[in-house]
Scaffold this motif. Structure first.
Motif, PDB file in Angstrom:
ATOM      1  N   ALA A 264      -0.471  -9.256 -13.337  1.00  0.00           N
ATOM      2  CA  ALA A 264      -1.501 -10.233 -13.552  1.00  0.00           C
ATOM      3  C   ALA A 264      -2.170 -10.531 -12.248  1.00  0.00           C
ATOM      4  CB  ALA A 264      -0.661 -11.545 -13.871  1.00  0.00           C
ATOM      5  N   GLY A 265      -3.284 -10.383 -12.191  1.00  0.00           N
ATOM      6  CA  GLY A 265      -4.401 -10.870 -11.184  1.00  0.00           C
ATOM      7  C   GLY A 265      -4.464  -9.590 -10.134  1.00  0.00           C
ATOM      8  N   VAL A 266      -3.928  -8.364 -10.471  1.00  0.00           N
ATOM      9  CA  VAL A 266      -3.872  -7.382  -9.527  1.00  0.00           C
ATOM     10  C   VAL A 266      -5.218  -6.381  -9.919  1.00  0.00           C
ATOM     11  CG1 VAL A 266      -2.655  -4.966  -8.879  1.00  0.00           C
ATOM     12  CG2 VAL A 266      -1.325  -7.255  -9.044  1.00  0.00           C
ATOM     13  N   LEU A 280      -5.051  -7.969  -4.875  1.00  0.00           N
ATOM     14  CA  LEU A 280      -5.483  -8.757  -5.837  1.00  0.00           C
ATOM     15  C   LEU A 280      -6.863  -8.983  -5.910  1.00  0.00           C
ATOM     16  CD1 LEU A 280      -2.528  -9.764  -4.891  1.00  0.00           C
ATOM     17  CD2 LEU A 280      -3.298 -11.967  -5.232  1.00  0.00           C
ATOM     18  N   GLU A 281      -7.287  -9.334  -7.360  1.00  0.00           N
ATOM     19  CA  GLU A 281      -8.762  -9.679  -7.560  1.00  0.00           C
ATOM     20  C   GLU A 281      -9.625 -10.455  -6.477  1.00  0.00           C
ATOM     21  OE1 GLU A 281     -10.394  -8.145  -9.830  1.00  0.00           O
ATOM     22  OE2 GLU A 281      -9.173  -7.635 -11.225  1.00  0.00           O
ATOM     23  N   PRO A 282     -10.847 -10.058  -6.285  1.00  0.00           N
ATOM     24  CA  PRO A 282     -11.719 -10.934  -5.472  1.00  0.00           C
ATOM     25  C   PRO A 282     -11.544 -12.435  -5.847  1.00  0.00           C
ATOM     26  CG  PRO A 282     -12.814  -9.084  -6.032  1.00  0.00           C
ATOM     27  CD  PRO A 282     -11.566  -9.235  -6.742  1.00  0.00           C
ATOM     28  N   GLY A 283     -11.600 -13.324  -5.023  1.00  0.00           N
ATOM     29  CA  GLY A 283     -11.564 -14.556  -5.298  1.00  0.00           C
ATOM     30  C   GLY A 283      -9.965 -15.374  -5.442  1.00  0.00           C
ATOM     31  N   SER A 284      -9.010 -14.504  -5.595  1.00  0.00           N
ATOM     32  CA  SER A 284      -7.807 -14.960  -5.573  1.00  0.00           C
ATOM     33  C   SER A 284      -7.421 -15.798  -4.591  1.00  0.00           C
ATOM     34  CB  SER A 284      -6.771 -13.956  -5.498  1.00  0.00           C
ATOM     35  OG  SER A 284      -7.227 -12.935  -6.880  1.00  0.00           O
ATOM     36  N   THR A 285      -6.565 -16.798  -5.009  1.00  0.00           N
ATOM     37  CA  THR A 285      -6.051 -17.874  -3.971  1.00  0.00           C
ATOM     38  C   THR A 285      -4.786 -17.599  -3.525  1.00  0.00           C
ATOM     39  OG1 THR A 285      -4.918 -19.363  -5.743  1.00  0.00           O
ATOM     40  CG2 THR A 285      -7.350 -19.515  -5.674  1.00  0.00           C
ATOM     41  N   ASP A 288      -2.266 -17.977  -6.405  1.00  0.00           N
ATOM     42  CA  ASP A 288      -1.963 -16.769  -7.076  1.00  0.00           C
ATOM     43  C   ASP A 288      -1.411 -15.747  -6.691  1.00  0.00           C
ATOM     44  OD1 ASP A 288      -4.089 -17.680  -9.032  1.00  0.00           O
ATOM     45  OD2 ASP A 288      -6.019 -16.800  -7.787  1.00  0.00           O
ATOM     46  N   LEU A 289      -1.260 -15.535  -5.246  1.00  0.00           N
ATOM     47  CA  LEU A 289      -0.496 -14.701  -4.457  1.00  0.00           C
ATOM     48  C   LEU A 289       1.049 -15.267  -4.473  1.00  0.00           C
ATOM     49  CD1 LEU A 289       0.224 -12.254  -2.655  1.00  0.00           C
ATOM     50  CD2 LEU A 289      -0.713 -13.561  -0.692  1.00  0.00           C
ATOM     51  N   GLU A 290       1.157 -16.398  -4.345  1.00  0.00           N
ATOM     52  CA  GLU A 290       2.620 -17.181  -4.325  1.00  0.00           C
ATOM     53  C   GLU A 290       3.166 -16.757  -5.747  1.00  0.00           C
ATOM     54  OE1 GLU A 290       4.719 -21.473  -3.617  1.00  0.00           O
ATOM     55  OE2 GLU A 290       2.626 -21.300  -3.491  1.00  0.00           O
ATOM     56  N   ARG A 291       2.209 -16.992  -6.705  1.00  0.00           N
ATOM     57  CA  ARG A 291       2.813 -16.939  -8.194  1.00  0.00           C
ATOM     58  C   ARG A 291       3.277 -15.327  -8.253  1.00  0.00           C
ATOM     59  NH1 ARG A 291      -0.895 -21.038  -9.281  1.00  0.00           N
ATOM     60  NH2 ARG A 291      -2.551 -19.392  -9.442  1.00  0.00           N
ATOM     61  N   LEU A 292       2.330 -14.406  -7.945  1.00  0.00           N
ATOM     62  CA  LEU A 292       2.763 -12.865  -8.418  1.00  0.00           C
ATOM     63  C   LEU A 292       4.090 -12.538  -7.327  1.00  0.00           C
ATOM     64  CD1 LEU A 292       1.983 -10.348  -9.584  1.00  0.00           C
ATOM     65  CD2 LEU A 292       0.721  -9.929  -7.318  1.00  0.00           C
ATOM     66  N   ALA A 293       3.947 -12.945  -6.157  1.00  0.00           N
ATOM     67  CA  ALA A 293       5.077 -12.888  -5.365  1.00  0.00           C
ATOM     68  C   ALA A 293       6.500 -13.409  -5.845  1.00  0.00           C
ATOM     69  CB  ALA A 293       4.929 -13.510  -3.956  1.00  0.00           C
ATOM     70  N   GLY A 332      -2.287  -3.890   0.892  1.00  0.00           N
ATOM     71  CA  GLY A 332      -2.099  -4.965  -0.133  1.00  0.00           C
ATOM     72  C   GLY A 332      -1.700  -6.468   0.191  1.00  0.00           C
ATOM     73  N   GLU A 333      -2.093  -7.139  -0.626  1.00  0.00           N
ATOM     74  CA  GLU A 333      -1.833  -8.759  -0.339  1.00  0.00           C
ATOM     75  C   GLU A 333      -0.269  -8.810  -0.480  1.00  0.00           C
ATOM     76  OE1 GLU A 333      -6.228  -9.461  -1.415  1.00  0.00           O
ATOM     77  OE2 GLU A 333      -4.716  -7.912  -1.750  1.00  0.00           O
ATOM     78  N   LEU A 334       0.326  -7.827  -1.281  1.00  0.00           N
ATOM     79  CA  LEU A 334       1.780  -7.839  -1.934  1.00  0.00           C
ATOM     80  C   LEU A 334       2.287  -6.554  -1.678  1.00  0.00           C
ATOM     81  CD1 LEU A 334       3.848  -9.847  -2.633  1.00  0.00           C
ATOM     82  CD2 LEU A 334       3.687  -9.190  -4.980  1.00  0.00           C
ATOM     83  N   LEU A 335       3.590  -6.393  -1.012  1.00  0.00           N
ATOM     84  CA  LEU A 335       4.232  -5.195  -0.844  1.00  0.00           C
ATOM     85  C   LEU A 335       5.708  -5.250  -1.394  1.00  0.00           C
ATOM     86  CD1 LEU A 335       2.376  -5.804   1.801  1.00  0.00           C
ATOM     87  CD2 LEU A 335       2.919  -3.614   2.263  1.00  0.00           C
TER      88      LEU A 335
END
Length: 381
Positions: A264-266, A280-285, A288-293, A332-335
């Protein structure tokens, strides 16, 4: 949540090997404790982990008899060929040279490309790899640099990115490459880099525990014995590797692309199959990263290290010198780095040929990180 590993916890990594060999030729001060020489060879056996080598010791008497704690190093992270070759050939870390994975996002093109063989629509290799190579740097001192490898790699974009400054000498078999290296040394003061891909190719297709991998190891061992016999006084050689291998059983192949909450949001999935980099998608907050993590932690903490980009950089995953601003968006913002014997496949961008691979690498297990650094001739430990 597991404590994150350090990508460069040991004082010696691949960054020290070629640079020390050049220093020995220039009568400088090598990081490795080796004497001054008139000729040096560095053999890179792609996919030769120290642990698999020890397990197959009876098939590699030249190498295994010299493998011990003092002749084993940690290659560095990520344990993937393009990044490791760049580290070896520049003496810099991924956070500076800019090759940070098997597949990376080119921010300007907003696209993923394969840094081994997918450069056709990718960036310019002469600028994407951001550091001057050691071959280029030492040319002014009169040291000739050669790369001996299979003819298929003579004019690839990766060769241009990480080996520029070295004259390419093609040779098909391992034995022929060793003979070519010795012949080049006879021409005067020189550094010869020899690339051996056969073990990596056998492991990906059949696994390192296969007869095919063992056959390639036997061929390499015979080649190193051949090289050692041909070294003259005042010449030294190293055998090392870019990474080791983990054999993945069918039950270890995880298809995360089928789980909507994990993507989601990737926008882009890059990295390696044992170390995902999710962009993540441009404009992600930050939320958003915290939720995906959190979602990935909940799903995979028992099998993987999950880290944000900032956490990974702080843990030294891309080198002790941090990450340059230009390189940062390539990560990537999340690994998600595998801790157990699993790989992560996105069914939307991979296929059955990829899923069939047995040997894998890219993460932090000792099987992937620990590689030999065995000296011969003047470099013998």
């Amino acid at each position: 949540m597991a404590m994150l590993p350090n990508g460069y916890s040991q004082p010696v990594s691949l960054a020290a090997v070629l640079s020390s060999s050049f220093a020995a030729l220039e009568r400088g001060t090598p990081q490795l404790q080796i004497p001054a020489v008139d000729g040096a060879v560095v053999v890179l056996a792609d996919g030769l982990g120290a642990i698999p080598l020890k397990a197959r010791a009876g098939h590699a008497r030249t190498l295994a008899s010299r493998l011990n704690k003092g002749t084993t190093i940690e290659s560095g992270f990520p344990t993937t060929t393009a990044a490791a070759l760049a580290t070896l050939c520049t003496g810099a870390y991924p956070g500076q040279h800019g090759i940070t994975a098997y597949e990376a996002v080119d921010p300007e093109a907003d696209a993923v490309f394969n840094q081994l063989n997918g450069w056709k629509a990718g960036p310019d290799p002469l600028t994407w790899q951001r550091q001057q190579t050691l071959f280029e740097r030492h040319a002014a001192s009169g040291i000739r640099s050669y790369l001996v490898g299979h003819p298929r790699y003579a004019d690839t974009q990766l060769t241009r990115a990480v080996h520029r400054g070295a004259e390419y000498t093609p040779a098909k078999s391992i034995a022929d490459r060793m003979d070519a290296a010795l012949a080049l040394l006879r021409g005067g003061r020189a550094l010869v880099f020899v690339y051996v891909p056969e073990l990596d190719m056998a492991a990906h297709q059949h696994g390192w525990q296969s007869p095919q991998w063992t056959n390639a190891l036997e061929e390499l061992d015979a080649g190193m014995a051949r090289l050692e016999r041909g070294l003259a006084t005042g010449q030294g050689a190293f055998l090392t590797a870019d990474h080791g291998m983990v054999d993945i059983a069918p039950k270890g192949k995880l298809f995360f692309g089928e789980e909507p909450e994990l993507v989601a949001g990737v926008r882009h999935v890059a990295g390696d199959y044992r170390c995902l980099q999710l962009h993540l998608e441009p404009g992600s907050t930050a939320g958003d990263l915290e939720r995906l993590a959190h979602t990935w932690h909940e799903a995979e903490d028992d099998r993987a290290w999950v880290a944000t980009r900032d956490e990974a950089i702080a843990a030294g995953w891309f080198g002790p010198d941090g990450v340059d601003d230009e390189v940062r968006p390539r990560i990537g913002e999340l690994l998600v780095a595998a801790r157990s014997n699993v790989v992560f496949y996105d069914t939307r961008s991979t296929n059955e040929r990829t899923w069939a691979m047995v040997g894998q690498h890219g993460s932090f297990s000792p099987d992937e990180v620990k590689v030999p650094l065995i000296g011969f001739g003047a470099f013998a430990q």
